[in-house]
Motif scaffolding. Structure first.
Motif, PDB file in Angstrom:
ATOM      1  N   ALA A  40       0.825  -1.211   0.000  1.00 13.91           N
ATOM      2  CA  ALA A  40       0.000   0.000   0.000  1.00 13.91           C
ATOM      3  C   ALA A  40       0.859   1.261   0.000  1.00 13.91           C
ATOM      4  CB  ALA A  40      -0.913   0.001   1.221  1.00 13.91           C
ATOM      5  N   LEU A  41       2.101   1.140   0.434  1.00 14.85           N
ATOM      6  CA  LEU A  41       2.954   2.322   0.566  1.00 14.85           C
ATOM      7  C   LEU A  41       3.309   2.942  -0.784  1.00 14.85           C
ATOM      8  CD1 LEU A  41       5.366   1.174   3.362  1.00 14.85           C
ATOM      9  CD2 LEU A  41       3.406   2.700   3.534  1.00 14.85           C
ATOM     10  N   VAL A  42       3.549   2.070  -1.768  1.00 14.04           N
ATOM     11  CA  VAL A  42       3.910   2.588  -3.091  1.00 14.04           C
ATOM     12  C   VAL A  42       2.718   3.371  -3.639  1.00 14.04           C
ATOM     13  CG1 VAL A  42       4.630   1.974  -5.434  1.00 14.04           C
ATOM     14  CG2 VAL A  42       5.541   0.706  -3.484  1.00 14.04           C
ATOM     15  N   ARG A  43       1.486   2.835  -3.427  1.00 16.78           N
ATOM     16  CA  ARG A  43       0.283   3.555  -3.891  1.00 16.78           C
ATOM     17  C   ARG A  43       0.165   4.896  -3.168  1.00 16.78           C
ATOM     18  NH1 ARG A  43      -2.057  -1.556  -3.607  1.00 16.78           N
ATOM     19  NH2 ARG A  43      -3.206  -1.097  -1.703  1.00 16.78           N
ATOM     20  N   ARG A  44       0.450   4.903  -1.858  1.00 17.05           N
ATOM     21  CA  ARG A  44       0.364   6.163  -1.095  1.00 17.05           C
ATOM     22  C   ARG A  44       1.370   7.177  -1.636  1.00 17.05           C
ATOM     23  NH1 ARG A  44      -0.220   5.403   5.455  1.00 17.05           N
ATOM     24  NH2 ARG A  44      -2.211   4.335   5.439  1.00 17.05           N
ATOM     25  N   MET A  45       2.572   6.697  -1.964  1.00 15.65           N
ATOM     26  CA  MET A  45       3.602   7.600  -2.487  1.00 15.65           C
ATOM     27  C   MET A  45       3.117   8.199  -3.808  1.00 15.65           C
ATOM     28  SD  MET A  45       6.252   7.842  -4.920  1.00 15.65           S
ATOM     29  CE  MET A  45       6.569   6.164  -5.440  1.00 15.65           C
ATOM     30  N   GLU A  46       2.526   7.334  -4.672  1.00 12.79           N
ATOM     31  CA  GLU A  46       2.045   7.821  -5.967  1.00 12.79           C
ATOM     32  C   GLU A  46       0.924   8.855  -5.775  1.00 12.79           C
ATOM     33  OE1 GLU A  46       3.310   3.862  -8.538  1.00 12.79           O
ATOM     34  OE2 GLU A  46       1.254   4.057  -7.801  1.00 12.79           O
ATOM     35  N   ASN A  47       0.035   8.587  -4.802  1.00 10.12           N
ATOM     36  CA  ASN A  47      -1.049   9.554  -4.517  1.00 10.12           C
ATOM     37  C   ASN A  47      -0.491  10.874  -4.016  1.00 10.12           C
ATOM     38  OD1 ASN A  47      -2.986   7.750  -5.221  1.00 10.12           O
ATOM     39  ND2 ASN A  47      -3.464   7.094  -3.120  1.00 10.12           N
ATOM     40  N   ARG A  48       0.515  10.774  -3.138  1.00  7.63           N
ATOM     41  CA  ARG A  48       1.113  11.991  -2.577  1.00  7.63           C
ATOM     42  C   ARG A  48       1.710  12.845  -3.698  1.00  7.63           C
ATOM     43  NH1 ARG A  48       5.220  11.026   2.238  1.00  7.63           N
ATOM     44  NH2 ARG A  48       6.696  10.390   0.659  1.00  7.63           N
ATOM     45  N   VAL A  49       2.383  12.188  -4.641  1.00 10.78           N
ATOM     46  CA  VAL A  49       2.983  12.905  -5.770  1.00 10.78           C
ATOM     47  C   VAL A  49       1.876  13.564  -6.607  1.00 10.78           C
ATOM     48  CG1 VAL A  49       4.227  12.581  -7.958  1.00 10.78           C
ATOM     49  CG2 VAL A  49       5.066  11.490  -5.871  1.00 10.78           C
ATOM     50  N   ALA A  50       0.797  12.789  -6.902  1.00 12.68           N
ATOM     51  CA  ALA A  50      -0.301  13.325  -7.726  1.00 12.68           C
ATOM     52  C   ALA A  50      -0.956  14.521  -7.026  1.00 12.68           C
ATOM     53  CB  ALA A  50      -1.330  12.229  -7.999  1.00 12.68           C
ATOM     54  N   GLU A  51      -1.186  14.404  -5.699  1.00 13.21           N
ATOM     55  CA  GLU A  51      -1.823  15.513  -4.948  1.00 13.21           C
ATOM     56  C   GLU A  51      -0.931  16.747  -4.947  1.00 13.21           C
ATOM     57  OE1 GLU A  51      -2.714  14.014  -1.034  1.00 13.21           O
ATOM     58  OE2 GLU A  51      -4.196  12.609  -1.858  1.00 13.21           O
TER      59      GLU A  51
END
Ligand code: AMP
Length: 192
Positions: free
Chosen positions: A119-130
Motif C-alpha cells: 500500500a505504501l507505493v500507492r500512497r507515495m504515488e497519490n502523494r505525488v499526484a496531490e
C-alpha cells in the motif's frame, strides 16, 4: 511529552506528528525536513546530504545526531517534541539515549505505525499526484526507484528499532492502515 514515530516511508508519520503538535503544543522535528532545508540553503551539511538523499539512502548518523541534538536545545522544545524520521538506525537510537540522558530528558513513548508495504507505493504515488495537482514541488526522492531504495533501507536499518524499543518497554504499535482520524484516536488513547 517526548515522542518518537517509527514506520516506513509513507506510513503517515508526518501527518500524525503534525496533528499531535497542535494537540500538545510541541514541535514536530523531522530530520527529513531539516535536511531538505539544509539542501535548499546549500549549507555544508546540505551539500554533503543531497546526493545520498536523492538516491534514497541514509545520511550519516554523525550528521543527523548533531542536528537533532542542536534542535532539541531550542526554547520551543522545552515542553517536548515529536521526532519524525529519527532515529533511523540502532546506533542513532543509542546516540539519542545518551543525548537525552546528558540533557536530563526522558522519552514518553515510541509509536510504531504498522502498514502493509504494497500500500505504501500507492500512497507515495497519490502523494505525488496531490502535490502536483496543488501546484507544489515534488520531493526529489519521491519516485518509484528512490522510494523502493528507501523501503529497503527501512527494512534493513530501521525495522530493527522496533525490537530495540520493545526491549526498553517503550514501544506502542498502532495500525497505520486505518484512516487518519482512527489512527490519531488510537495514538491519543495510548498517550492518555
Ligand atoms: P524523510 O523525509 O524522513 O523520508 O527523509 C528523507 C531522507 O532524508 C531519507 O531518505 C534520508 O536520506 C534522509 N534522512 C532523514 N532522516 C534521517 C535519519 N534519521 N538518518 C539518516 N538519514 C535521514
Amino acid at each position: 511529552m517526548r515522542l518518537i514515530f517509527l514506520g516506513p516511508p509513507g506510513a503517515g508519520k508526518g501527518t500524525q506528528a503534525k496533528l499531535l503538535t497542535e494537540r500538545y503544543g510541541i514541535p514536530q522535528l523531522s530530520t527529513g525536513d531539516m535536511l531538505r532545508a539544509a539542501v535548499a540553503q546549500a549549507t555544508e551539511v546540505g551539500k554533503r546530504a543531497k546526493a545520498v538523499m536523492d538516491a534514497g539512502q541514509l545520511v550519516s548518523d554523525e550528521i543527523v545526531n548533531e542536528i537533532v541534538s542542536d534542535r532539541i536545545d531550542a526554547p520551543d522544545c522545552a515542553k517536548g517534541f515529536i521526532l519524525d524520521g529519527y532515529p533511523r538506525t540502532v546506533p542513532q537510537a543509542k546516540a539519542l539515549d545518551r543525548m537525552l540522558e546528558s540533557k536530563g530528558l526522558k522519552l514518553d513513548a515510541v509509536i510504531e505505525l504498522k502498514v502493509d508495504e504494497a500500500a505504501l507505493v500507492r500512497r507515495m504515488e497519490n502523494r505525488v499526484a496531490e502535490t502536483i495537482a496543488a501546484g507544489g514541488t515534488v520531493r526529489s526522492d519521491d519516485n518509484p526507484e528512490a522510494f523502493k531504495r528507501r523501503l529497503t533501507e527501512y527494512r534493513e536499518k530501521t525495522a530493527p528499532l522496533s525490537e530495540y524499543y520493545a526491549g526498553t518497554g517503550q514501544l506502542k504499535a498502532v495500525d497505520g492502515m486505518a484512516d487518519v482520524d482512527t489512527v490519531t484516536a488510537e495514538i491519543e488513547k495510548i498517550l492518555a
